[in-house]
Scaffold this active site. Structure first.
Site, short mmCIF file in Angstrom:
data_model
loop_
_atom_site.label_atom_id
_atom_site.label_comp_id
_atom_site.label_asym_id
_atom_site.label_seq_id
_atom_site.Cartn_x
_atom_site.Cartn_y
_atom_site.Cartn_z
NE ARG A 1 -3.37 0.08 2.82
CZ ARG A 1 -2.96 0.27 4.08
NH1 ARG A 1 -2.42 1.40 4.44
NH2 ARG A 1 -3.10 -0.70 4.97
CG ASP B 1 -7.52 18.10 -15.53
OD1 ASP B 1 -6.69 17.62 -16.32
OD2 ASP B 1 -8.62 17.56 -15.28
CE1 TYR C 1 -13.87 13.51 -18.28
CE2 TYR C 1 -13.91 13.51 -15.88
CZ TYR C 1 -13.98 12.83 -17.07
OH TYR C 1 -14.16 11.47 -17.06
CE LYS D 1 -9.75 10.22 -19.88
NZ LYS D 1 -10.19 11.46 -19.26
C1 PLP Z 1 -10.76 11.76 -18.05
C2 PLP Z 1 -10.51 13.03 -17.37
C3 PLP Z 1 -10.53 13.13 -15.98
C4 PLP Z 1 -10.86 11.96 -15.08
O1 PLP Z 1 -9.91 10.94 -15.18
P1 PLP Z 1 -10.24 9.36 -15.00
O2 PLP Z 1 -8.92 8.73 -15.24
O3 PLP Z 1 -11.30 9.02 -16.01
O4 PLP Z 1 -10.73 9.19 -13.60
C5 PLP Z 1 -10.26 14.38 -15.42
N1 PLP Z 1 -9.99 15.46 -16.18
C6 PLP Z 1 -9.98 15.39 -17.53
C7 PLP Z 1 -9.67 16.61 -18.32
C8 PLP Z 1 -10.23 14.19 -18.16
O5 PLP Z 1 -10.23 14.13 -19.50
#
Ligand code: PLP
Length: 380
Positions: free
Chosen positions: A53, A178, A105, A203
């Site tokens: 962990r 982000d 998002y 992504k």
């Molecule tokens: C997909 C995404 C998220 C969330 O990520 P997950 O891996 O699906 O939990 C957050 N911000 C953006 C811009 C995203 O494209």
């Protein structure tokens, strides 16, 4: 050459680092063990490892690569992007205020709204791509955290990170960005003064649409970061060794993938912009984008692989165009090697997204095939 002196391309091509001296393999091994031996003196055989962990080599290797790519102090990977976002917001004290960009998002907005309501955190939503609006939100009083997303998904707005840093300082907040739709290849928010950068590694960083993950990278040590480190180890939102290994494997080609995707995206956007059935294309790499100059400054290596376009027509016609596509897959998500098309209004009808909008994530296919597919779907 020391790893710190390497260019990002070299670092990525050898992500996970050294050969495995035990086997001679040129890729890192996977160590799935959840627990680790202690010697007769009861000291850990390997002082870095006692229990999975807190400690896993593949997780640490992925974190080391991401720290250096974003030129940060430290990184933590999580089992999803949302887990990374949640870990950051859980470090905000109850009763504090957060400023969150609107039109980002949808999963992020939804989770933060629910979290803030539950925890008596005051949430101010603002279009942070408008620097004046962000300044005004900061002038309302102190805040603990500002959350922005650039380029934003699916509106493709650009936040001026250097300016947002000043706004954050004016109200005593940390700035978190982000940067999922930019990638560390195109933008390094920490260099522009942001405190934390977050990616959904699901992504483009992993890039093969086959493993969920998220990461936070911090510019500097601090109380909030310590709280997040402690929370991850205690609450246990950790990435497993197989996922971390896949992430390392995906990252080895990150640089070449992003460059090809940006190239394909610009060609695709130009084709769409000239097409009579297209009303508008939102892509920061096009001169017609209202923030094109800022996008080029902040993402000098390319303006991304994500775009939205508005069809001249109805919701049904937009769905028909998506339905005719053969090379683009109809699916949500972004940043994979395969190109995707999405009708966002079907997924989030309540966010004000136009009914005639299609969002594209452009992959690494041959651009002529992508353009031909769009051409036949739109009707030449
Ligand atoms: C997909 C995404 C998220 C969330 O990520 P997950 O891996 O699906 O939990 C957050 N911000 C953006 C811009 C995203 O494209």
């Amino acid at each position: 050459m020391k790893p710190g002196d390497m260019h990002p391309e070299t670092l990525l091509a050898q992500a996970g680092g050294a050969v495995d001296m035990a086997s001679g393999g040129v890729v890192p091994p996977i160590q799935p063990s959840t627990t680790f031996l202690r010697g007769p003196d009861y000291q850990p055989v390997n002082p870095a490892n006692t229990y999975a962990r807190d400690h896993n080599d593949a997780v640490r290797q992925a974190e080391a690569v991401l720290t250096r790519l974003e030129r940060g102090h430290d990184a933590l990977v999580f089992p999803s992007g949302m887990a990374a976002i949640a870990a950051l917001f859980r470090a905000v004290p109850g009763g504090a205020r957060v400023i969150v960009q609107s039109g980002i998002y949808w999963g992020t907005t939804k989770w933060i709204r629910e979290f803030c309501a539950r925890r008596q955190v005051v949430m101010s939503e603002v279009d942070a791509s408008d620097a004046g609006a962000l300044d005004a939100a900061c002038a309302q009083g102190p805040a603990a955290l500002i959350w922005v997303e650039t380029p934003s998904n699916p509106w493709l707005k650009i936040v001026d990170i250097a300016r947002a840093t000043k706004a954050a300082q004016s109200c005593g907040a940390l700035l978190a960005v982000d940067s999922t739709a930019a990638s560390p290849i195109l933008s390094n928010p920490l260099n522009l003064g942001a405190d934390v950068v977050m990616h959904s590694t699901t992504k483009v960083i992993n890039g093969h649409s086959d493993v969920l993950g998220g990461v936070l990278v911090t510019r500097a040590p601090g109380e909030m970061w310590d709280a997040i480190v402690n929370d991850r180890a205690g609450a246990g939102a950790v990435m497993g060794p197989f996922e971390a290994w896949l992430l390392l494997r995906g990252m080895r080609t990150l640089d070449v993938r992003v460059r090809r995707m940006c190239d394909n995206a610009l060609k695709t956007a130009r084709f769409l912009e000239d097409h009579p059935r297209v009303e508008a294309v939102w892509y920061p790499g096009l001169e017609s984008h209202p923030q094109h100059v800022l996008a080029r400054e902040q993402m000098p290596g390319g303006q991304g692989f994500l775009m939205s376009f508005l069809l001249r027509g109805t919701r049904e016609e937009a769905l028909q165009v998506a339905g005719k596509m053969q090379v683009f897959h109809r699916a949500t998500s972004l940043g994979g090697v395969e190109s995707l098309v999405e009708h966002r209004h079907t997924i989030e009808p309540h966010t004000g997204i136009p009914e005639n909008l299609l969002r594209l994530s452009v992959g690494i296919e041959n651009s002529a095939d992508l353009i031909a597919d769009l051409g036949q779907a739109l009707g030449q």
